[in-house]
Design a protein around this motif. Structure first.
Motif, PDB file in Angstrom:
ATOM      1  N   SER A  42       4.403  10.370   1.515  1.00 56.97           N
ATOM      2  CA  SER A  42       3.736  10.480  -0.135  1.00 56.97           C
ATOM      3  C   SER A  42       4.764  10.721  -1.273  1.00 56.97           C
ATOM      4  CB  SER A  42       3.318  12.039   0.207  1.00 56.97           C
ATOM      5  OG  SER A  42       4.202  12.975  -0.140  1.00 56.97           O
ATOM      6  N   VAL A  43       4.571   9.724  -1.935  1.00 59.76           N
ATOM      7  CA  VAL A  43       4.624  10.225  -3.663  1.00 59.76           C
ATOM      8  C   VAL A  43       5.687  11.511  -3.737  1.00 59.76           C
ATOM      9  CG1 VAL A  43       4.806   9.984  -6.103  1.00 59.76           C
ATOM     10  CG2 VAL A  43       3.417   8.287  -4.495  1.00 59.76           C
ATOM     11  N   GLU A  44       5.213  12.535  -3.419  1.00 58.79           N
ATOM     12  CA  GLU A  44       5.143  14.040  -3.702  1.00 58.79           C
ATOM     13  C   GLU A  44       6.714  14.377  -3.204  1.00 58.79           C
ATOM     14  OE1 GLU A  44       2.025  13.264  -3.226  1.00 58.79           O
ATOM     15  OE2 GLU A  44       1.383  12.626  -5.507  1.00 58.79           O
ATOM     16  N   VAL A  45       6.519  14.238  -1.488  1.00 59.05           N
ATOM     17  CA  VAL A  45       7.711  14.137  -0.778  1.00 59.05           C
ATOM     18  C   VAL A  45       8.792  13.918  -0.577  1.00 59.05           C
ATOM     19  CG1 VAL A  45       8.059  14.188   1.072  1.00 59.05           C
ATOM     20  CG2 VAL A  45       6.088  15.065   1.018  1.00 59.05           C
ATOM     21  N   LEU A  46       8.882  12.285  -1.573  1.00 55.94           N
ATOM     22  CA  LEU A  46       9.504  11.068  -1.905  1.00 55.94           C
ATOM     23  C   LEU A  46      10.394  11.978  -3.377  1.00 55.94           C
ATOM     24  CD1 LEU A  46      11.046   8.746  -0.948  1.00 55.94           C
ATOM     25  CD2 LEU A  46       9.026   7.463  -2.620  1.00 55.94           C
ATOM     26  N   GLU A  47       9.116  12.565  -4.227  1.00 56.39           N
ATOM     27  CA  GLU A  47      10.869  12.685  -4.857  1.00 56.39           C
ATOM     28  C   GLU A  47      11.294  13.901  -4.708  1.00 56.39           C
ATOM     29  OE1 GLU A  47       7.340  14.971  -8.176  1.00 56.39           O
ATOM     30  OE2 GLU A  47       8.791  13.189  -9.944  1.00 56.39           O
ATOM     31  N   ARG A  60      13.976   4.642  -5.245  1.00 55.76           N
ATOM     32  CA  ARG A  60      13.920   3.353  -5.710  1.00 55.76           C
ATOM     33  C   ARG A  60      13.010   1.926  -4.949  1.00 55.76           C
ATOM     34  NH1 ARG A  60      16.559   4.043 -11.228  1.00 55.76           N
ATOM     35  NH2 ARG A  60      16.754   5.976 -11.389  1.00 55.76           N
ATOM     36  N   ASP A  61      13.918   1.768  -4.310  1.00 54.37           N
ATOM     37  CA  ASP A  61      13.518   0.252  -4.087  1.00 54.37           C
ATOM     38  C   ASP A  61      12.656   0.504  -2.044  1.00 54.37           C
ATOM     39  OD1 ASP A  61      15.960   0.855  -2.043  1.00 54.37           O
ATOM     40  OD2 ASP A  61      16.476  -0.976  -2.245  1.00 54.37           O
ATOM     41  N   GLY A  75      15.011   1.580   0.899  1.00 51.24           N
ATOM     42  CA  GLY A  75      15.140   2.731   1.105  1.00 51.24           C
ATOM     43  C   GLY A  75      14.389   3.771   1.564  1.00 51.24           C
ATOM     44  N   VAL A  76      13.160   3.048   0.752  1.00 49.05           N
ATOM     45  CA  VAL A  76      12.038   3.760   1.586  1.00 49.05           C
ATOM     46  C   VAL A  76      11.351   3.753   2.820  1.00 49.05           C
ATOM     47  CG1 VAL A  76       9.414   3.596   1.456  1.00 49.05           C
ATOM     48  CG2 VAL A  76      10.224   4.395  -0.293  1.00 49.05           C
ATOM     49  N   GLU A  77      11.921   2.118   3.386  1.00 50.79           N
ATOM     50  CA  GLU A  77      11.728   2.110   4.738  1.00 50.79           C
ATOM     51  C   GLU A  77      12.976   3.209   5.672  1.00 50.79           C
ATOM     52  OE1 GLU A  77      12.143  -2.374   4.744  1.00 50.79           O
ATOM     53  OE2 GLU A  77      10.173  -2.648   4.316  1.00 50.79           O
ATOM     54  N   GLU A 124       4.517   7.612 -11.536  1.00 46.05           N
ATOM     55  CA  GLU A 124       3.636   6.071 -11.546  1.00 46.05           C
ATOM     56  C   GLU A 124       4.794   4.950 -10.785  1.00 46.05           C
ATOM     57  OE1 GLU A 124       4.502   8.078 -14.819  1.00 46.05           O
ATOM     58  OE2 GLU A 124       2.543   8.730 -14.532  1.00 46.05           O
ATOM     59  N   GLU A 125       6.254   5.003 -11.829  1.00 46.80           N
ATOM     60  CA  GLU A 125       6.824   3.816 -10.594  1.00 46.80           C
ATOM     61  C   GLU A 125       6.548   4.231  -9.031  1.00 46.80           C
ATOM     62  OE1 GLU A 125      10.445   3.678 -13.295  1.00 46.80           O
ATOM     63  OE2 GLU A 125       9.422   3.607 -14.792  1.00 46.80           O
ATOM     64  N   GLN A 126       7.147   5.250  -8.604  1.00 42.17           N
ATOM     65  CA  GLN A 126       7.529   5.665  -7.246  1.00 42.17           C
ATOM     66  C   GLN A 126       6.585   5.349  -6.241  1.00 42.17           C
ATOM     67  OE1 GLN A 126       8.345   9.638  -6.568  1.00 42.17           O
ATOM     68  NE2 GLN A 126      11.084   8.968  -6.996  1.00 42.17           N
ATOM     69  N   LYS A 127       5.180   5.008  -6.821  1.00 40.84           N
ATOM     70  CA  LYS A 127       3.839   4.881  -6.667  1.00 40.84           C
ATOM     71  C   LYS A 127       3.900   3.368  -5.855  1.00 40.84           C
ATOM     72  CE  LYS A 127       0.438   8.338  -8.360  1.00 40.84           C
ATOM     73  NZ  LYS A 127      -0.118   8.825  -8.919  1.00 40.84           N
ATOM     74  N   THR A 128       3.826   2.516  -7.043  1.00 45.69           N
ATOM     75  CA  THR A 128       4.234   1.194  -7.004  1.00 45.69           C
ATOM     76  C   THR A 128       5.414   0.203  -5.292  1.00 45.69           C
ATOM     77  OG1 THR A 128       6.208   0.837  -8.541  1.00 45.69           O
ATOM     78  CG2 THR A 128       4.007   0.471  -9.236  1.00 45.69           C
ATOM     79  N   TYR A 129       6.763   1.333  -5.588  1.00 49.01           N
ATOM     80  CA  TYR A 129       7.710   1.402  -4.469  1.00 49.01           C
ATOM     81  C   TYR A 129       6.728   1.298  -3.147  1.00 49.01           C
ATOM     82  CZ  TYR A 129      11.240   0.814  -8.056  1.00 49.01           C
ATOM     83  OH  TYR A 129      12.255   0.526  -8.888  1.00 49.01           O
ATOM     84  N   LEU A 130       6.235   3.051  -3.080  1.00 46.76           N
ATOM     85  CA  LEU A 130       5.086   2.772  -1.865  1.00 46.76           C
ATOM     86  C   LEU A 130       3.956   1.965  -1.564  1.00 46.76           C
ATOM     87  CD1 LEU A 130       5.610   6.512  -2.701  1.00 46.76           C
ATOM     88  CD2 LEU A 130       6.662   5.754  -1.122  1.00 46.76           C
ATOM     89  N   GLN A 131       3.553   2.118  -2.383  1.00 47.14           N
ATOM     90  CA  GLN A 131       2.674   0.773  -1.777  1.00 47.14           C
ATOM     91  C   GLN A 131       2.918  -0.394  -1.535  1.00 47.14           C
ATOM     92  OE1 GLN A 131       0.757   0.151  -5.459  1.00 47.14           O
ATOM     93  NE2 GLN A 131      -0.553   2.353  -5.554  1.00 47.14           N
ATOM     94  N   GLY A 132       3.830  -0.955  -1.992  1.00 48.95           N
ATOM     95  CA  GLY A 132       4.573  -1.885  -0.678  1.00 48.95           C
ATOM     96  C   GLY A 132       4.731  -1.925   0.302  1.00 48.95           C
TER      97      GLY A 132
END
Length: 109
Positions: free
Chosen positions: A4-9, A20-21, A24-26, A100-108
């Motif tokens: 989730s975005v909250e956990v990521l933050e 951010r990219d 990194g999320v993967e 808001e910017e993190q959500k776009t990274y997670l959606q991808g």
């Protein structure tokens, strides 16, 4: 498993790591999947260990003999920047993106 975005933050703030990219999320998701495998191990009846050396109850420290004199000046010459005989570390905080910017990274991902 999605992060989730909250956990990521929260992880970014704790670890000072930039996710951010998409890469990194993967990488974070793969690390979580790898760690989740530990839940599959049956540890019933296994006593926790305080050392990897099963047959030793006490770990002994070696004698610490000083073989050289003060070398503070020589060591500090290796530093890029010093203040009053201390190393100056680079800033640890990284600029974090807005939610808001993190959500776009997670959606991808």
């Amino acid at each position: 498993q999605k992060v989730s975005v909250e956990v990521l933050e929260h992880l970014e703030q704790l670890a000072l790591v930039d996710f951010r990219d998409l890469e990194g999320v993967e990488r974070l998701q793969k690390a979580i999947q790898f760690a989740d495998q530990l839940h599959e191990v049956n540890t019933d009846g296994v006593e926790p260990m305080d050392s990897v050396l099963e047959d030793r109850w006490c770990l002994y420290l070696r004698e610490d003999d000083v073989t050289e004199g003060s070398c503070t000046k020589e060591l500090l010459e290796n530093a890029r920047e010093t203040v009053e005989e201390y190393f100056v570390a680079p800033p640890g905080n990284i600029p974090l993106v807005k939610l808001e910017e993190q959500k776009t990274y997670l959606q991808g991902s």
